[in-house]
Design an enzyme around this catalytic site. Structure first.
Site, PDB file in Angstrom:
ATOM      1  N   SER A 153       5.382   7.245   3.719  1.00 61.34           N
ATOM      2  CA  SER A 153       6.046   7.896   4.850  1.00 61.34           C
ATOM      3  C   SER A 153       7.355   8.556   4.419  1.00 61.34           C
ATOM      4  CB  SER A 153       6.364   6.850   5.915  1.00 61.34           C
ATOM      5  OG  SER A 153       7.268   5.899   5.373  1.00 61.34           O
ATOM      6  N   TYR A 167       7.647   5.808   9.863  1.00 65.86           N
ATOM      7  CA  TYR A 167       6.348   5.667  10.517  1.00 65.86           C
ATOM      8  C   TYR A 167       6.303   4.357  11.316  1.00 65.86           C
ATOM      9  CZ  TYR A 167       3.790   9.301   7.778  1.00 65.86           C
ATOM     10  OH  TYR A 167       3.330  10.466   7.230  1.00 65.86           O
ATOM     11  N   GLY A 168       7.071   3.374  10.869  1.00 65.73           N
ATOM     12  CA  GLY A 168       6.930   2.008  11.377  1.00 65.73           C
ATOM     13  C   GLY A 168       7.201   1.821  12.849  1.00 65.73           C
ATOM     14  N   CYS A 180       2.253   2.704   1.170  1.00 66.44           N
ATOM     15  CA  CYS A 180       2.927   2.484   2.450  1.00 66.44           C
ATOM     16  C   CYS A 180       2.117   1.446   3.213  1.00 66.44           C
ATOM     17  CB  CYS A 180       2.969   3.811   3.213  1.00 66.44           C
ATOM     18  SG  CYS A 180       3.674   3.702   4.863  1.00 66.44           S
ATOM     19  N   THR A 184       2.497   0.421   6.152  1.00 66.82           N
ATOM     20  CA  THR A 184       2.291   0.859   7.536  1.00 66.82           C
ATOM     21  C   THR A 184       1.096   1.804   7.626  1.00 66.82           C
ATOM     22  OG1 THR A 184       4.682   0.700   7.779  1.00 66.82           O
ATOM     23  CG2 THR A 184       3.509   1.903   9.484  1.00 66.82           C
ATOM     24  N   CYS A 191       7.157  -3.876   3.122  1.00 61.72           N
ATOM     25  CA  CYS A 191       7.403  -2.443   3.353  1.00 61.72           C
ATOM     26  C   CYS A 191       7.919  -1.910   2.035  1.00 61.72           C
ATOM     27  CB  CYS A 191       8.433  -2.246   4.463  1.00 61.72           C
ATOM     28  SG  CYS A 191       9.059  -0.543   4.564  1.00 61.72           S
ATOM     29  N   THR A 192       7.380  -0.797   1.579  1.00 60.65           N
ATOM     30  CA  THR A 192       7.718  -0.323   0.226  1.00 60.65           C
ATOM     31  C   THR A 192       9.149   0.217   0.118  1.00 60.65           C
ATOM     32  OG1 THR A 192       6.665   1.799   0.714  1.00 60.65           O
ATOM     33  CG2 THR A 192       5.329   0.113  -0.405  1.00 60.65           C
TER      34      THR A 192
HETATM   35  N1  DGL Z   1       7.341   2.396   3.452  1.00 62.54           N
HETATM   36  C1  DGL Z   1       6.532   2.091   4.557  1.00 62.54           C
HETATM   37  C2  DGL Z   1       5.814   0.759   4.425  1.00 62.54           C
HETATM   38  O1  DGL Z   1       5.528   0.321   3.345  1.00 62.54           O
HETATM   39  C3  DGL Z   1       6.992   2.322   5.945  1.00 62.54           C
HETATM   40  C4  DGL Z   1       8.317   2.819   6.260  1.00 62.54           C
HETATM   41  C5  DGL Z   1       8.375   3.558   7.581  1.00 62.54           C
HETATM   42  O2  DGL Z   1       8.573   2.914   8.621  1.00 62.54           O
HETATM   43  O3  DGL Z   1       8.199   4.769   7.525  1.00 62.54           O
HETATM   44  O4  DGL Z   1       5.499   0.132   5.398  1.00 62.54           O
END
Ligand code: DGL
Length: 257
Positions: free
Chosen positions: A11, A42-43, A73, A75, A184-185
């Site tokens: 994201s 995105y979350g 990601c 999410t 979350c990455t």
């Molecule tokens: N980096 C994303 C993950 O691993 C999400 C971050 C976001 O909320 O955009 O969940």
């Protein structure tokens, strides 16, 4: 054929924490990174929105002739991995997941705190993962709204981020967890700030290494590993400003441990 790049999608900038592990495990591969910072986070979006964004970007990446897609990601994996696999049954698609299994293997009856986005923690995929271990462990889910934005603007430490962490984690820190899963990455980039709030004791786990090894296994199985010379890395972003590309490079070269 094997020179085709592996696409790594997130994201925004979080997937760079997975890309650095991929480069370590697969140094001779060519990588094409795409972060959708224009639409991050995105979350806090609906499942439908996350699915649409992920499918749209996957289509663009596949049209560039990639040999595999790593959804870096959590999410996007939880909202869209089934649809991706259904739409592209012949493609190699790897999706990152919270490293709960790894944490449980170290602390089989432990207290485990899972930090992830609201979307990841509400999805059926995480519920199924949690069900596997809920009887033996004490698992505390911790949605952390607001944290991703710190990484997106390159603010990785300091009082403000620690204040958000204090607020979000306060209900899960007593009794002290044995392990904290960064689901979350984006969060591995906040490791020092997280450590400052959780203290020295809990062990921290994330899914980057497992995802990189799984990518290697899948490529090897398909006879698609590249070898012979160091690979290349192309960083792209839906914002594509000089600032975001510079920050991407800085995060990619940041020390992960
Ligand atoms: N980096 C994303 C993950 O691993 C999400 C971050 C976001 O909320 O955009 O969940």
């Amino acid at each position: 054929m094997n020179n085709r790049p592996i696409a790594v999608f997130d994201s925004g900038l979080g997937g760079l924490s997975v890309l650095r592990e991929l480069i370590r495990v697969l140094p001779e591969e060519n990588f094409l990174y795409f972060g959708d910072s224009a639409n991050a986070p995105y979350g806090s979006r609906s499942t439908q929105e996350i699915r649409e964004l992920t499918l749209r970007h996957a289509r663009e990446l596949f049209s560039r002739g990639i040999k595999a897609l790593v959804v870096a990601c959590n999410t996007a994996t939880s909202a869209a991995i089934h649809d991706l696999r259904e739409q592209y049954p012949d493609k190699i698609i790897i999706g990152i997941e919270p490293a709960l299994k790894l944490a449980v293997s170290h602390f089989p009856a432990g207290r485990i705190l899972v930090m992830a986005t609201e979307a990841t923690l509400r999805e059926q995929k995480f519920a199924a993962l949690m069900d596997r271990y809920a009887a033996q462990c004490n698992i505390c889910k911790c949605p952390c709204p607001g944290l991703v934005e710190f990484v997106e603007r390159g603010e990785l430490s300091g009082k403000s981020v620690e204040a958000v962490l204090q607020k979000e984690l306060k209900n899960c820190l007593s009794p002290k967890p044995d392990a904290v899963v960064l689901g979350c990455t984006h969060f591995p980039f906040l490791r020092d700030a997280i450590r400052a709030v959780i203290g020295e004791k809990p062990e921290i786990f994330d899914g980057a290494d497992g995802t990189a090894k799984e990518t290697k296994r899948r490529l090897s199985e398909a006879g698609l590993l590249r070898s012979g010379s160091p690979g290349t890395v192309e960083l792209t972003n839906s914002l594509q400003t000089p600032e975001i590309l510079l920050l991407s490079e800085q995060l990619l070269s940041a020390d992960g441990h």
